[in-house]
Design a protein around this motif. Structure first.
Motif, PDB file in Angstrom:
ATOM      1  N   UNK A 107       0.832  -1.199   0.000  1.00 10.69           N
ATOM      2  CA  UNK A 107       0.000   0.000   0.000  1.00 10.69           C
ATOM      3  C   UNK A 107       0.871   1.255   0.000  1.00 10.69           C
ATOM      4  N   UNK A 108       1.875   1.275   0.854  1.00 11.44           N
ATOM      5  CA  UNK A 108       2.771   2.425   0.903  1.00 11.44           C
ATOM      6  C   UNK A 108       3.566   2.569  -0.393  1.00 11.44           C
ATOM      7  N   UNK A 109       3.994   1.464  -0.958  1.00 12.07           N
ATOM      8  CA  UNK A 109       4.720   1.507  -2.217  1.00 12.07           C
ATOM      9  C   UNK A 109       3.825   2.010  -3.347  1.00 12.07           C
ATOM     10  N   UNK A 110       2.561   1.611  -3.342  1.00 14.03           N
ATOM     11  CA  UNK A 110       1.614   2.089  -4.349  1.00 14.03           C
ATOM     12  C   UNK A 110       1.426   3.585  -4.273  1.00 14.03           C
ATOM     13  N   UNK A 111       1.268   4.114  -3.047  1.00 13.14           N
ATOM     14  CA  UNK A 111       1.107   5.563  -2.913  1.00 13.14           C
ATOM     15  C   UNK A 111       2.386   6.306  -3.238  1.00 13.14           C
ATOM     16  N   UNK A 112       3.516   5.740  -2.892  1.00 11.48           N
ATOM     17  CA  UNK A 112       4.787   6.372  -3.251  1.00 11.48           C
ATOM     18  C   UNK A 112       4.940   6.417  -4.768  1.00 11.48           C
ATOM     19  N   UNK A 113       4.504   5.371  -5.448  1.00 13.22           N
ATOM     20  CA  UNK A 113       4.567   5.340  -6.900  1.00 13.22           C
ATOM     21  C   UNK A 113       3.619   6.362  -7.525  1.00 13.22           C
ATOM     22  N   UNK A 114       2.427   6.503  -6.951  1.00 13.05           N
ATOM     23  CA  UNK A 114       1.479   7.502  -7.458  1.00 13.05           C
ATOM     24  C   UNK A 114       2.041   8.908  -7.269  1.00 13.05           C
TER      25      UNK A 114
END
Length: 119
Positions: A107-114
């Motif tokens: 989840x954190x990686x997804x938001x960091x990517x966004x």
């Protein structure tokens, strides 16, 4: 109440709290995918989409294996009847915290990517 009952009740409370947090992560991941992909599909890159999908999968696996963990714990403490389960997944059902951590990280990686793609 015996000591084993108290241990099982404590573990059940912890699993319930972690399960509530994982449910929130799962819902936020679904909403993020919907709100990013519907208005402009280009806004959602493949890396962030896959991270949010992994978060959903790991959260669902945590919920499944945490219930199996409580059943295993109850049988270990002689509070529940022995349930015959597949031995293939037995090792994972004693460690549901791995799926919890993987769902948080994805989840954190997804938001960091966004956020990285927006910069």
């Amino acid at each position: 109440m015996s000591d084993n009952h108290e241990r099982l009740a404590r573990e059940a409370r912890l699993v319930r709290v972690y399960g509530a947090y994982v449910s929130v992560l799962m819902a936020l991941s679904v909403l993020t995918l919907i709100f990013l992909a519907v208005p402009e599909p280009v806004a959602l890159n493949g890396l962030s989409a896959s991270a949010f999908f992994l978060c959903i999968i790991f959260a669902a696996l945590y919920q499944y294996f945490s219930v199996r963990f409580l059943v295993n714990l109850g049988t270990r403490y002689d509070l529940m009847p022995i349930v015959k389960r597949s031995q293939l997944l037995q090792g994972w059902s004693n460690r549901p915290v791995y799926f919890y951590v993987c769902s948080m990280l994805s989840f954190l990686f997804g938001w960091a990517s966004v956020l990285w793609s927006r910069l």
